[in-house]
Design an enzyme around this catalytic site. Structure first.
Site, mmCIF file in Angstrom:
data_model
loop_
_atom_site.group_PDB
_atom_site.id
_atom_site.type_symbol
_atom_site.label_atom_id
_atom_site.label_comp_id
_atom_site.label_asym_id
_atom_site.label_seq_id
_atom_site.Cartn_x
_atom_site.Cartn_y
_atom_site.Cartn_z
ATOM 1 C CE1 TYR A 32 -2.115 3.556 2.075
ATOM 2 C CE2 TYR A 32 -3.522 2.692 0.323
ATOM 3 C CZ TYR A 32 -3.164 3.710 1.185
ATOM 4 O OH TYR A 32 -3.865 4.905 1.157
ATOM 5 N NE ARG A 91 1.828 13.030 11.549
ATOM 6 C CZ ARG A 91 2.087 13.676 10.410
ATOM 7 N NH1 ARG A 91 3.179 14.399 10.308
ATOM 8 N NH2 ARG A 91 1.275 13.568 9.374
ATOM 9 N NE ARG A 111 -7.926 8.935 7.235
ATOM 10 C CZ ARG A 111 -8.389 10.161 7.511
ATOM 11 N NH1 ARG A 111 -9.443 10.608 6.880
ATOM 12 N NH2 ARG A 111 -7.829 10.901 8.422
ATOM 13 C CG PHE A 159 12.858 18.077 -3.509
ATOM 14 C CD1 PHE A 159 12.928 16.876 -4.188
ATOM 15 C CD2 PHE A 159 11.614 18.621 -3.252
ATOM 16 C CE1 PHE A 159 11.781 16.217 -4.591
ATOM 17 C CE2 PHE A 159 10.454 17.973 -3.653
ATOM 18 C CZ PHE A 159 10.540 16.772 -4.326
#
Ligand code: D61
Ligand code: MG
Length: 435
Positions: free
Chosen positions: A165, A212, A222, A282
């Site tokens: 997933y 978290r 969920r 980044f």
């Protein structure tokens, strides 16, 4: 907030023009300005680092982000009928080539629904991109849409399901980014072939978020924690956020944190292969935030009853890393100001017999993003093993003892962010947050 954090935040705000000011200064099409406004609106953590990217890549990654955020807004929408949702997810990539297309069926609580309502501006800018960029974005969008569609009806049962997933919703993002980095010419060919490392970059970020956000996710029905893991600790998923089962919840939390931490060696490996400075920041800044977040979550009962977050100032300190070394003058100012604050807060030792200690106050600068590794090697381990009758090659008592010692050291030395044992030694990684 301690004085240093005050300084950090003020300077950060001074240095960084507000998002809106930056966007207005953009000399580009109204559609692209709209896209950057949506980037600011839909992403707390990626907007700033995307806008610091090399000009060749900045718009590409902005559009890449918005396309996938649009797709994810459909996935996260619990009001859409499953059959319709699966169809939209699986055909979303085709819509990228339909000028004027937008989506107005989002549920009332979808925060990012406005992005889909005005998705035509994203499509306009997508079609302005070079073909090689379009191809990467469309392919990743198709694969992610298929994966998200699969998990609208499939539960995350095993740890393998969890990996799969997270691959679909985040690993693929990393794999696509590596291809875009190479297509831009800013990174030499090679990194795009290291799919496992790119995948780990995404898995570490996504797993950290899922760990978290357990409290909020369970409340909103969920389910992202793998059933195979939490069912070893509690009977019902709701028990995870029930005070009565706090110990079991924290044990489950730690098990998932340790699973996520296993991706860090790949993350370091990936970062060590990046050449372009803007791409390095980044990639590294979100990972650093995630390391700070997982450190905060590990063994923290609060995770089971609220949404823990690293402090904004900590986040700013990490962001500060991207100050180019060439900004020595600016750093010097920063240094002096920092020293002044220290001096103001610490008792002055000038002209006293302690004057000499000031020598230790000098700030030893190391390059940004420097990991320091401290290696603690076992001494007389053979004799020690014999004395305690340890079995070879691995005795669980010995391993647990080493882990216990390492945990004690890490609880004492908070700079250590990561440690691992191998044979009779332990390595401790600290990280240079400040220059
Ligand atoms: C280097 C730099 C950045 C990286 C990377 C490597 C590898 C992977 C990623 C960024 C993606 C990390 C995702 C972690 C945050 N999770 C989410 O946003 C979840 O949605 C996932 C599906 C949409 C992904 C959108 C995305 C995110 C970051 C990007 C990007 C695209 C494109 C370029 C750069 C960064 C999460 O969404 C939370 C929400 O709805 O706000 C969810 O629904 O599970
Ligand atoms: Mg999602």
């Amino acid at each position: 907030m301690n004085p240093e954090e005050v300084v950090t935040s003020v300077l950060y705000l001074l240095r960084h023009a507000s998002a809106e000011e930056k966007i207005q200064k953009l000399k580009c099409s109204s559609e692209l300005i709209r896209c950057y406004q949506y980037l600011e609106q839909t992403s707390r953590s990626f907007a700033a680092v995307i806008q610091e990217l090399h000009p060749e890549l900045k718009d590409v990654i902005c559009i890449y982000y918005l396309v996938l955020r649009g797709l994810d807004t459909v996935e996260d929408d619990m009001t859409l009928e499953i059959k319709y949702k699966k169809e939209v997810l699986e055909t979303f990539y085709e819509k990228l080539y339909i000028r004027g297309w937008s989506f107005a069926d989002s549920g009332p609580n979808e925060e990012d629904a406005p992005l889909l309502i005005e998705f035509d501006v994203v499509i306009t800018e997508f079609l302005n991109l070079k073909k090689e960029y379009q191809d990467v974005i469309a392919k990743i969008t198709r694969e992610m849409g298929m994966g998200m569609s699969k998990y609208t009806t499939k539960k995350v049962n095993t740890v393998e399901d969890w990996n799969e997933y997270c691959h679909y919703v985040a690993g693929l993002v990393g794999i696509g980014l590596s291809q875009l980095f190479v297509a831009s010419g800013l990174e030499p060919s090679g990194i795009e072939k290291l799919e496992a490392l790119s995948n780990s970059m995404g898995l570490f970020l996504q797993k950290t978020n899922i760990i978290r956000d357990v409290f909020e996710d369970v409340i909103d029905d969920r389910r992202f924690w793998p059933i195979e893991v939490w069912s070893k600790h509690v009977n019902l998923v709701g028990d995870l956020i029930n005070d009565k089962y706090l110990t079991q919840g924290v044990n489950c939390l730690n098990e998932l944190c340790l699973n996520a931490i296993e991706h860090i060696p790949d993350v370091l490996d990936y970062l060590s292969q990046i050449h372009d400075r803007t791409i390095f920041s980044f990639c590294a800044i979100p990972q650093t935030m995630a390391i700070a977040t997982i450190t905060l979550c590990l063994n923290n009962p609060k995770v089971m009853s609220e949404n823990v977050k690293i402090r904004k100032t900590e986040a700013i300190r990490v962001m500060k890393q991207k100050i180019a070394p060439t900004d020595a003058v600016f750093l010097k100012k920063l240094d002096i100001l920092e020293k002044n604050v220290q001096l103001k807060t610490g008792p002055s030792m000038a002209n006293s017999k302690y004057e000499y200690v000031r020598g230790f106050e000098t700030f030893e600068a190391v390059l940004p993003m420097t990991f320091m590794v401290v290696r603690l090697d076992g001494q007389n381990f053979t004799k020690f093993s014999a004395d305690h009758g340890f079995e070879k090659p691995n005795d669980i008592k010995a391993l647990e003892l080493m882990n216990f010692c390492a945990q004690r050291i890490m609880s004492k030395v908070s700079d250590i962010i990561f440690s691992y044992g191998q044979s009779d030694e332990y390595r401790y990684k600290t990280f240079s947050f400040d220059l």
